[in-house]
Design an enzyme around this catalytic site. Structure first.
Site, short mmCIF file in Angstrom:
data_model
loop_
_atom_site.label_atom_id
_atom_site.label_comp_id
_atom_site.label_asym_id
_atom_site.label_seq_id
_atom_site.Cartn_x
_atom_site.Cartn_y
_atom_site.Cartn_z
N GLU A 124 0.84 -1.20 0.00
CA GLU A 124 0.00 0.00 0.00
C GLU A 124 0.88 1.25 0.00
O GLU A 124 1.84 1.29 0.76
CB GLU A 124 -0.90 0.04 1.24
CG GLU A 124 -1.87 1.21 1.16
CD GLU A 124 -2.79 1.33 2.39
OE1 GLU A 124 -2.68 0.53 3.32
OE2 GLU A 124 -3.60 2.26 2.39
N GLY A 264 3.15 2.25 10.81
CA GLY A 264 2.86 1.45 12.00
C GLY A 264 2.64 -0.02 11.69
O GLY A 264 3.25 -0.89 12.30
N MET A 266 0.38 -2.89 8.59
CA MET A 266 -0.33 -2.99 7.31
C MET A 266 -1.27 -4.18 7.32
O MET A 266 -0.90 -5.28 7.70
CB MET A 266 0.72 -3.11 6.20
CG MET A 266 0.12 -3.22 4.81
SD MET A 266 -0.86 -1.74 4.39
CE MET A 266 -2.12 -2.49 3.37
N GLU A 267 -2.50 -3.91 6.84
CA GLU A 267 -3.62 -4.85 6.99
C GLU A 267 -3.72 -5.89 5.87
O GLU A 267 -4.83 -6.35 5.58
CB GLU A 267 -4.91 -4.04 7.04
CG GLU A 267 -5.33 -3.35 5.71
CD GLU A 267 -4.91 -1.90 5.59
OE1 GLU A 267 -3.94 -1.49 6.26
OE2 GLU A 267 -5.55 -1.17 4.81
N ASN A 268 -2.65 -6.30 5.22
CA ASN A 268 -2.71 -7.29 4.14
C ASN A 268 -3.64 -8.44 4.52
O ASN A 268 -3.58 -8.94 5.64
CB ASN A 268 -1.32 -7.85 3.86
CG ASN A 268 -0.26 -6.77 3.85
OD1 ASN A 268 -0.32 -5.85 3.07
ND2 ASN A 268 0.69 -6.86 4.78
N HIS A 300 -6.67 -2.03 15.02
CA HIS A 300 -6.86 -1.25 13.79
C HIS A 300 -6.67 -2.14 12.55
O HIS A 300 -7.53 -2.16 11.67
CB HIS A 300 -5.86 -0.09 13.78
CG HIS A 300 -5.92 0.77 12.56
ND1 HIS A 300 -6.64 1.94 12.50
CD2 HIS A 300 -5.35 0.63 11.34
CE1 HIS A 300 -6.51 2.48 11.31
NE2 HIS A 300 -5.73 1.70 10.57
N GLU A 301 -5.56 -2.85 12.51
CA GLU A 301 -5.29 -3.67 11.32
C GLU A 301 -6.31 -4.79 11.20
O GLU A 301 -6.76 -5.12 10.11
CB GLU A 301 -3.86 -4.22 11.35
CG GLU A 301 -2.76 -3.17 11.52
CD GLU A 301 -2.86 -1.98 10.59
OE1 GLU A 301 -3.39 -2.13 9.47
OE2 GLU A 301 -2.42 -0.88 10.98
N HIS A 304 -9.57 -3.58 9.76
CA HIS A 304 -9.51 -3.35 8.32
C HIS A 304 -10.02 -4.55 7.53
O HIS A 304 -10.39 -4.41 6.37
CB HIS A 304 -8.07 -3.08 7.87
CG HIS A 304 -7.68 -1.63 7.86
ND1 HIS A 304 -8.47 -0.63 7.33
CD2 HIS A 304 -6.53 -1.01 8.26
CE1 HIS A 304 -7.84 0.54 7.44
NE2 HIS A 304 -6.66 0.34 8.00
N GLU A 323 -9.63 4.44 6.28
CA GLU A 323 -8.81 4.85 7.42
C GLU A 323 -9.60 5.60 8.49
O GLU A 323 -9.47 5.34 9.68
CB GLU A 323 -7.60 5.66 6.95
CG GLU A 323 -6.61 4.86 6.08
CD GLU A 323 -6.11 3.57 6.72
OE1 GLU A 323 -6.29 3.38 7.95
OE2 GLU A 323 -5.55 2.72 6.00
N1 TRP Z 1 -2.94 0.96 5.76
C1 TRP Z 1 -1.96 1.12 6.79
C2 TRP Z 1 -2.70 1.39 8.08
O1 TRP Z 1 -3.52 2.25 8.16
C3 TRP Z 1 -1.02 2.26 6.53
C4 TRP Z 1 0.30 1.91 5.92
C5 TRP Z 1 1.10 0.91 6.27
C6 TRP Z 1 1.00 2.62 4.92
N2 TRP Z 1 2.25 0.97 5.55
C7 TRP Z 1 2.22 1.98 4.73
C8 TRP Z 1 0.73 3.76 4.19
C9 TRP Z 1 3.14 2.45 3.81
C10 TRP Z 1 1.66 4.21 3.28
C11 TRP Z 1 2.86 3.56 3.08
O2 TRP Z 1 -2.55 0.77 9.05
ZN ZN Z 2 -5.37 1.86 8.60
#
Ligand code: TRP
Ligand code: ZN
Length: 879
Positions: A124, A264, A266-268, A300-301, A304, A323
């Site tokens: 992302e 922080g 990432m919600e993969n 949070h993740e 998502h 978000e």
């Molecule tokens: N979607 C992620 C979150 O809100 C945000 C995020 C994680 C992100 N890594 C990133 C945004 C790298 C930009 C670039 O938790």
């Molecule tokens: Zn998020």
């Protein structure tokens, strides 16, 4: 040098994708410098057109392209800096692309890279194009089947999205694993992880009986720090079922913690990747604040999975759709897990200090931005936190039941789709009994509205007049009013809550939808004083202006039944004193000898004593915390008096500490936590309050108080109390402080996350123009310019939490930070751009400082290799 015209992406130019990709089969032959990616895309033309197939691609080495098994000759396709174009393609076909990437060389931490020798990905928003050629946009949703091939010894663990379906040994020292994700998803949710990792496992059974295997993967030496994250995950899964009726939808849910990460977490889908800061915790190394952060980021993740993954965004202008909504969801989760009032205070603190500032400066943009140069620059406090406030207003306007009905409909209606903020609004609007068109302004307009409130007493009636003032920011010209819910109450001089209508209700949620709104309520003739409690619980993300005198604020700080407003009243009182002294110093031209105002002192004492009468200690600690220097600075539109702010704050701390030293000492002792460390609401509160007491005491130059801190460091079993005591010692210079800092660094030298705390503490206390200390910190083995957490701890803290040194009149602070930004920009533009936002508010500083800041920004920008990320931020700041 040729001027590069910035490439601007506009919301109004959105067009549906020309081609859709239903299925993606990926094979990764993982090798540190040369990973081979084989991609088979099942492509289908979308609509009736003859447009070429365009695929995004960035820093890829192409090996071959084939359609339906036949290799494409070089003249059938073309490659440019941003991707690949294939002029003519069939209606539907299989496109096979083989390309290579270099994970080691990937210092931007975007795409496929290595962290501590392990492979991981961040896609992302636009990282997938750095892995393979693809229509890298969130409205192309595909089912993924991913095979990882890697060395068995260096990569025993092979993970990707979805469910594991096959694992086998290849007999040549390599093994492979195949994962399948049945849920169609955009490329930004793709992830893989491979390496030497260990895991803790648990399981969760969903409400409808699906058994889910949960795993948290970390480097082997961190395996004893995963329990809190696992507990947080399980709580989140339960909460989302109970609160929103949302269940998990795969057989496994994995989390991986990595040390090198731009954000922080990432919600993969099914495979969250986290900055290790938001996973790893045990009592000896993590503070209560860390435990809190982990709980909320894990939630949070996880949340998502529905607000973001099952229902995703059509394009990146809709970022706040996932978000803002998900932040609101995680905020409410944290409120339910702990103290709602304290949580709200923390949220509003962040909003006021970061988002209001952003919204008043050159980076101001609406919750739904209308254009961008670099989407990575729009992961902002406005999109996240103001976005969450806007969702919260929906919730306040509709009430929980109707809000929940709307979210049910939203998830049901748009499941598996990529949608817009408009779709969310429409679903909310169906449940509303007011005109929602006006509410849309919250998404479209930048700037923080001001609500000016006047009160007039006319015999047995109080008339409240509320006027909206819409700031002119970001080139916006209209000043049409917003629609907002504003909760209010009133108190008499004895602190008794007054009825606001004949039925006797004592609280009202006013709906403001005009430039001027009036509200009247009756008061008995013998009520001689009426004090308004405005925007209770912070129902609207606005600035309230109202002529409170110190007496009003003292009364509210003591008596308001809304805890948030009690805190707010006390904070306003402190701020009033601080700003008053600073302005007086400016007028008189020298520092005033002022006694501690009696009202403030009394209010401080009564807040402090409330802790002994059953008030939540954590709430008391939030009250006692002095407003930060950057927040005090926000009160000055021009010529921010950097040094006077610092001085006033230091002095007030010492005065209060001196006046109340006995009570502070007693509270400190009374609030001692019995037994070993537990992350438990009551204990967390006690530690937080003790930290405040110790900081006030250590504002005084007295060895007894320093000894208290030194003993706390020596005797405690946990990092919270150790670090709190160290922080308290850092309130002023002393031999004890220096020894404690040195001892801490020795003890924790091998623990990067703990050393981050040490780096940031040093960054906060380094004196103006002390280049030696900065050089020493940069050269310290604990620091690495390549790691975002280290950079945030040292450079980020210095520039944001040490205004006196950053804004040193000589310009040395600006120069040092600009040096670091330029260095980082050479390999990680996301981080350099983020750091540079600290220069955005240069216009608020005096001419000499403003010139020095401008000079550094120009230096950052005028480089032939300045990244587009950094150029957008600095370009806007200078414009
Ligand atoms: N979607 C992620 C979150 O809100 C945000 C995020 C994680 C992100 N890594 C990133 C945004 C790298 C930009 C670039 O938790
Ligand atoms: Zn998020």
């Amino acid at each position: 040098m040729t001027e590069q015209k910035p490439n601007i992406v506009c919301l109004k130019d959105y067009r549906a994708p020309d081609y859709l990709i239903d299925d993606v089969e990926l094979t990764f032959e993982l090798a540190p410098r040369d990973t081979r990616v084989t991609s088979r895309l099942h492509v289908r033309r979308n609509g009736d057109h003859g447009n070429p197939l365009r695929l995004d691609g960035d820093e890829l080495r192409l090996e071959s392209v084939a359609i339906d098994g036949a290799a494409l000759a070089g003249d059938r396709y073309s490659i440019d800096a941003d991707g690949m174009t294939i002029e003519s393609v069939p209606e539907s076909f299989v496109l096979e692309i083989v390309n290579r990437v270099d994970p080691i060389d990937n210092t931007a931490l975007d795409g496929l890279y290595q962290s501590s020798g392990n492979f991981c990905t961040q896609c992302e928003p636009e990282g997938f194009r750095r892995i393979t050629y693809f229509p890298d946009r969130p409205d192309v949703l595909s089912r993924y089947r991913v095979t990882l091939v890697a060395d068995r010894v260096t990569c025993p663990v092979l993970l990707s999205n979805g469910n594991p379906i096959e694992q086998k040994d290849l007999g040549d020292g390599r093994h492979q694993a195949t994962w399948e994700d049945p849920h169609p998803k955009p490329s930004y949710l793709f992830a893989l992880v491979a390496g030497k990792l260990e895991a803790i496992h648990d399981e969760f059974t969903t409400r409808s009986g699906r058994k889910v295997d949960l795993g948290i993967y970390v480097e082997p030496h961190n395996i004893d720090r995963c329990d809190h994250a696992m507990r947080s995950l399980i709580k989140s899964m339960r909460w989302d079922e109970e609160t929103y009726g949302r269940e998990y939808d795969l057989d496994v849910f994995n989390i991986v913690a990595v040390d090198d990460f731009n954000m922080g977490a990432m919600e993969n889908k099914g495979l969250n990747v986290f900055n290790s800061k938001f996973i790893l915790a045990r009592a000896e190394t993590a503070t209560d604040q860390d435990y809190d952060g982990i709980e909320s980021v894990v939630a949070h993740e996880y949340f998502h999975n529905w607000s973001g993954n099952r229902v995703t965004c059509r394009d990146w202008f809709q970022l706040s759709l996932k978000e803002g909504f998900t932040v609101f969801r995680d905020q409410e989760f944290s409120a339910d897990m702990g103290s709602p009032a304290v949580k709200r205070i923390e949220e509003v603190n962040l909003l006021r200090q970061v988002q209001f500032a952003e919204d008043a400066g050159p980076q101001a943009h609406p919750v739904q931005p209308k254009e961008y140069q670099e989407i990575n620059n729009f992961y902002t406090a406005t999109v996240y936190n103001k976005g969450a406030e806007v969702v919260r207003m929906w919730h306040n306007l509709l009430g929980w039941d109707r809000f929940r009905q709307a979210t049910d409909r939203y998830f049901e209606r748009f499941d598996g789709q990529a949608v817009t903020i408009e779709d969310f609004i429409d679903t909310m609007a169906e449940q509303a009994d007011f005109d929602t068109a006006q509410f849309r302004r919250w998404y479209d307009r930048a700037g923080t509205p001001v609500v000016r409130v006047n009160k007039e007493r006319d015999g047995e009636q109080v008339q409240v007049v509320l006027e909206q003032e819409i700031p002119a920011v970001a080139g916006q010209e209209d000043s049409d009013p917003f629609l907002m819910p504003l909760r209010i109450a009133a108190f008499d001089g004895e602190g008794r809550q007054l009825p606001l209508d004949a039925s006797g209700s004592t609280e009202e949620t006013l709906i403001l939808n005009d430039s001027r709104t009036t509200f009247a309520f009756p008061v008995a003739a013998d009520v001689d004083r009426v004090v308004l409690s405005l925007n209770r619980g912070f129902t609207a993300p606005v600035k309230i202006q109202h002529a409170y005198d110190a007496g009003d604020l003292t009364l509210l700080a003591r008596c308001d039944t809304d805890e948030f407003n009690r805190w707010d009243a006390y904070q306003r009182l402190v701020l009033k004193t601080l700003v008053g002294r600073i302005r007086e110093a400016e007028e008189v031209g020298e520092w005033p000898e002022t006694a501690l105002p009696e009202g403030l002192s009394e209010a401080f004492g009564s807040v402090l004593h409330a802790a002994n009468n059953g008030t939540d200690a954590r709430f008391v600690a939030e009250c006692l915390a002095l407003p930060s220097e950057p927040y005090i600075a926000e009160q000055f539109e021009r010529d921010v008096p950097v040094d006077a702010i610092h001085r006033a704050r230091v002095e007030l701390r010492a005065q209060l500490g001196n006046e109340w030293s006995q009570s502070l000492m007693l509270t400190y002792k009374n609030q001692a936590v019995e037994g070993s460390y537990a992350f438990d609401g009551a204990d967390v509160g006690r530690r937080a309050l003790r930290a405040q007491c110790l900081s006030y005491l250590n504002a005084l130059d007295h060895p007894a108080w320093r000894r208290l801190a030194v003993e706390q460091i020596a005797e405690t079993d946990n990092m919270t109390e150790r670090f709190n005591a160290l922080q308290a010692l850092c309130v002023r210079e002393s031999v004890e402080r220096d020894e404690a800092l040195e001892g801490f660094a020795k003890q924790w030298a091998d623990d990067p996350l703990v050393m981050d705390k040490w780096l940031s503490l040093q960054a906060r206390i380094v004196q103006p123009d002390d280049k030696d200390t900065l050089s020493r910190l940069e050269a310290h083995p604990a620091f690495s310019i390549r790691n975002p957490n280290r950079v945030r701890s040292l450079v980020g803290t210095f520039s944001r939490a040490n205004p006196v040194a950053f804004h040193a009149a000589s310009g040395s602070g600006y120069r040092w930070v600009a040096d670091k930004i330029i260095e980082v920009d050479g390999f990680n533009p996301q981080i350099s751009a983020r750091m540079a936002t600290v220069f955005s508010r240069w216009r608020r500083y005096d001419g000499a400082r403003a010139d020095l800041m401008k000079e550094q920004m120009t230096r950052m920008l005028d480089r032939p290799d300045c990244s587009t990320d950094l150029a957008e931020i600095v370009g806007k700041a200078l414009a």
